[in-house]
Design a protein around this motif. Sequence first.
Motif, PDB file in Angstrom:
ATOM      1  N   VAL A   6       0.854  -1.181   0.000  1.00 50.14           N
ATOM      2  CA  VAL A   6       0.000   0.000   0.000  1.00 50.14           C
ATOM      3  C   VAL A   6       0.893   1.235   0.000  1.00 50.14           C
ATOM      4  O   VAL A   6       1.933   1.272   0.659  1.00 50.14           O
ATOM      5  N   ASN A   7       0.487   2.219  -0.780  1.00 51.04           N
ATOM      6  CA  ASN A   7       1.200   3.492  -0.848  1.00 51.04           C
ATOM      7  C   ASN A   7       0.912   4.256   0.440  1.00 51.04           C
ATOM      8  O   ASN A   7      -0.249   4.496   0.783  1.00 51.04           O
ATOM      9  N   GLN A   8       1.943   4.654   1.151  1.00 50.03           N
ATOM     10  CA  GLN A   8       1.771   5.401   2.393  1.00 50.03           C
ATOM     11  C   GLN A   8       1.366   6.850   2.137  1.00 50.03           C
ATOM     12  O   GLN A   8       0.899   7.528   3.048  1.00 50.03           O
ATOM     13  N   ASN A   9       1.537   7.312   0.899  1.00 49.40           N
ATOM     14  CA  ASN A   9       1.099   8.656   0.515  1.00 49.40           C
ATOM     15  C   ASN A   9      -0.319   8.577  -0.039  1.00 49.40           C
ATOM     16  O   ASN A   9      -0.625   7.702  -0.845  1.00 49.40           O
ATOM     17  N   GLN A  10      -1.155   9.510   0.372  1.00 51.77           N
ATOM     18  CA  GLN A  10      -2.529   9.546  -0.115  1.00 51.77           C
ATOM     19  C   GLN A  10      -2.580   9.988  -1.576  1.00 51.77           C
ATOM     20  O   GLN A  10      -1.767  10.800  -2.017  1.00 51.77           O
ATOM     21  N   GLN A  11      -3.578   9.470  -2.290  1.00 49.59           N
ATOM     22  CA  GLN A  11      -3.868   9.938  -3.642  1.00 49.59           C
ATOM     23  C   GLN A  11      -4.625  11.262  -3.517  1.00 49.59           C
ATOM     24  O   GLN A  11      -5.001  11.668  -2.419  1.00 49.59           O
ATOM     25  N   THR A  12      -4.896  11.925  -4.623  1.00 57.89           N
ATOM     26  CA  THR A  12      -5.590  13.220  -4.577  1.00 57.89           C
ATOM     27  C   THR A  12      -6.989  13.106  -3.977  1.00 57.89           C
ATOM     28  O   THR A  12      -7.494  14.069  -3.412  1.00 57.89           O
ATOM     29  N   GLY A  14      -7.691  11.209  -1.425  1.00 58.62           N
ATOM     30  CA  GLY A  14      -7.536  10.901  -0.009  1.00 58.62           C
ATOM     31  C   GLY A  14      -7.299   9.433   0.300  1.00 58.62           C
ATOM     32  O   GLY A  14      -7.000   9.079   1.429  1.00 58.62           O
ATOM     33  N   GLU A  15      -7.437   8.561  -0.701  1.00 57.01           N
ATOM     34  CA  GLU A  15      -7.266   7.133  -0.453  1.00 57.01           C
ATOM     35  C   GLU A  15      -5.804   6.717  -0.590  1.00 57.01           C
ATOM     36  O   GLU A  15      -5.005   7.396  -1.213  1.00 57.01           O
ATOM     37  N   HIS A  16      -5.490   5.578   0.007  1.00 60.05           N
ATOM     38  CA  HIS A  16      -4.174   4.954  -0.100  1.00 60.05           C
ATOM     39  C   HIS A  16      -4.324   3.783  -1.061  1.00 60.05           C
ATOM     40  O   HIS A  16      -5.177   2.914  -0.864  1.00 60.05           O
ATOM     41  N   GLU A  17      -3.496   3.773  -2.092  1.00 59.18           N
ATOM     42  CA  GLU A  17      -3.650   2.807  -3.176  1.00 59.18           C
ATOM     43  C   GLU A  17      -2.856   1.527  -2.922  1.00 59.18           C
ATOM     44  O   GLU A  17      -1.696   1.576  -2.548  1.00 59.18           O
ATOM     45  N   VAL A  18      -3.503   0.387  -3.170  1.00 56.35           N
ATOM     46  CA  VAL A  18      -2.884  -0.929  -3.011  1.00 56.35           C
ATOM     47  C   VAL A  18      -2.387  -1.416  -4.373  1.00 56.35           C
ATOM     48  O   VAL A  18      -3.093  -1.304  -5.374  1.00 56.35           O
ATOM     49  N   HIS A  19      -1.161  -1.949  -4.384  1.00 52.82           N
ATOM     50  CA  HIS A  19      -0.526  -2.434  -5.611  1.00 52.82           C
ATOM     51  C   HIS A  19      -0.019  -3.855  -5.408  1.00 52.82           C
ATOM     52  O   HIS A  19       0.343  -4.240  -4.302  1.00 52.82           O
ATOM     53  N   VAL A  20       0.050  -4.599  -6.503  1.00 54.68           N
ATOM     54  CA  VAL A  20       0.672  -5.911  -6.497  1.00 54.68           C
ATOM     55  C   VAL A  20       2.121  -5.730  -6.971  1.00 54.68           C
ATOM     56  O   VAL A  20       2.415  -4.854  -7.791  1.00 54.68           O
ATOM     57  N   GLU A  21       3.017  -6.510  -6.402  1.00 55.27           N
ATOM     58  CA  GLU A  21       4.433  -6.420  -6.751  1.00 55.27           C
ATOM     59  C   GLU A  21       4.620  -6.527  -8.263  1.00 55.27           C
ATOM     60  O   GLU A  21       4.018  -7.380  -8.910  1.00 55.27           O
ATOM     61  N   GLY A  22       5.413  -5.625  -8.813  1.00 53.99           N
ATOM     62  CA  GLY A  22       5.685  -5.614 -10.242  1.00 53.99           C
ATOM     63  C   GLY A  22       4.823  -4.646 -11.029  1.00 53.99           C
ATOM     64  O   GLY A  22       5.014  -4.493 -12.236  1.00 53.99           O
ATOM     65  N   CYS A  23       3.877  -3.987 -10.380  1.00 54.65           N
ATOM     66  CA  CYS A  23       3.016  -3.022 -11.061  1.00 54.65           C
ATOM     67  C   CYS A  23       3.868  -1.901 -11.668  1.00 54.65           C
ATOM     68  O   CYS A  23       4.790  -1.389 -11.021  1.00 54.65           O
ATOM     69  N   LYS A  59      -5.945   0.830 -10.369  1.00 51.08           N
ATOM     70  CA  LYS A  59      -6.766   0.473 -11.527  1.00 51.08           C
ATOM     71  C   LYS A  59      -5.994  -0.346 -12.556  1.00 51.08           C
ATOM     72  O   LYS A  59      -6.592  -1.003 -13.406  1.00 51.08           O
ATOM     73  N   HIS A  60      -4.662  -0.348 -12.464  1.00 48.71           N
ATOM     74  CA  HIS A  60      -3.844  -1.077 -13.427  1.00 48.71           C
ATOM     75  C   HIS A  60      -3.533  -2.502 -12.974  1.00 48.71           C
ATOM     76  O   HIS A  60      -3.641  -3.439 -13.762  1.00 48.71           O
ATOM     77  N   CYS A  61      -3.155  -2.679 -11.722  1.00 45.96           N
ATOM     78  CA  CYS A  61      -2.748  -4.008 -11.256  1.00 45.96           C
ATOM     79  C   CYS A  61      -3.786  -4.686 -10.363  1.00 45.96           C
ATOM     80  O   CYS A  61      -3.704  -5.889 -10.138  1.00 45.96           O
ATOM     81  N   CYS A  62      -4.756  -3.927  -9.858  1.00 45.29           N
ATOM     82  CA  CYS A  62      -5.819  -4.482  -8.999  1.00 45.29           C
ATOM     83  C   CYS A  62      -7.188  -3.985  -9.466  1.00 45.29           C
ATOM     84  O   CYS A  62      -7.961  -3.419  -8.675  1.00 45.29           O
ATOM     85  N   PRO A  63      -7.514  -4.167 -10.741  1.00 44.52           N
ATOM     86  CA  PRO A  63      -8.768  -3.597 -11.269  1.00 44.52           C
ATOM     87  C   PRO A  63     -10.024  -4.128 -10.579  1.00 44.52           C
ATOM     88  O   PRO A  63     -11.025  -3.410 -10.494  1.00 44.52           O
ATOM     89  N   ASP A  64      -9.973  -5.351 -10.057  1.00 53.96           N
ATOM     90  CA  ASP A  64     -11.144  -5.901  -9.357  1.00 53.96           C
ATOM     91  C   ASP A  64     -11.442  -5.169  -8.051  1.00 53.96           C
ATOM     92  O   ASP A  64     -12.551  -5.250  -7.543  1.00 53.96           O
ATOM     93  N   CYS A  65     -10.447  -4.460  -7.515  1.00 51.46           N
ATOM     94  CA  CYS A  65     -10.598  -3.753  -6.246  1.00 51.46           C
ATOM     95  C   CYS A  65     -10.556  -2.239  -6.421  1.00 51.46           C
ATOM     96  O   CYS A  65     -10.523  -1.504  -5.442  1.00 51.46           O
ATOM     97  N   HIS A  66     -10.554  -1.781  -7.669  1.00 52.25           N
ATOM     98  CA  HIS A  66     -10.521  -0.343  -7.939  1.00 52.25           C
ATOM     99  C   HIS A  66     -11.942   0.189  -7.973  1.00 52.25           C
ATOM    100  O   HIS A  66     -12.757  -0.240  -8.784  1.00 52.25           O
ATOM    101  N   THR A  67     -12.243   1.116  -7.066  1.00 52.85           N
ATOM    102  CA  THR A  67     -13.601   1.653  -6.969  1.00 52.85           C
ATOM    103  C   THR A  67     -13.699   3.149  -7.207  1.00 52.85           C
ATOM    104  O   THR A  67     -14.789   3.668  -7.379  1.00 52.85           O
ATOM    105  N   LYS A  68     -12.573   3.856  -7.189  1.00 51.38           N
ATOM    106  CA  LYS A  68     -12.621   5.322  -7.364  1.00 51.38           C
ATOM    107  C   LYS A  68     -11.727   5.727  -8.511  1.00 51.38           C
ATOM    108  O   LYS A  68     -10.667   5.226  -8.688  1.00 51.38           O
TER     109      LYS A  68
END
Length: 68
Positions: A6-12, A14-23, A59-68
């Motif tokens: 998870v990105n410790q920096n917020q997106q614009t 306000g959410e913290h984005e989750v990524h899979v290794e290699g994204c 939205k690129h590596c976890c599209p099933d969990c991308h809601t915003k």
Amino acid sequence: MAQFYVNQNQQTGGEHEVHVEGCDFMPFEQNLLELGGHDDCANALEVARNTYEDVNGCKHCCPDCHTK
């Protein structure tokens, strides 16, 4: 089982984005918090919610969990 972070920096929004290794859109390593190995992004998001209230899948590596 894939490694998630998870990105410790917020997106614009306000959410913290989750990524899979290699994204291709993974943040800098110093901005990542390791979530461990999971079978899917939904489990990784649940772990991320232990640290951050507002999380979202990349939205690129976890599209099933991308809601915003």
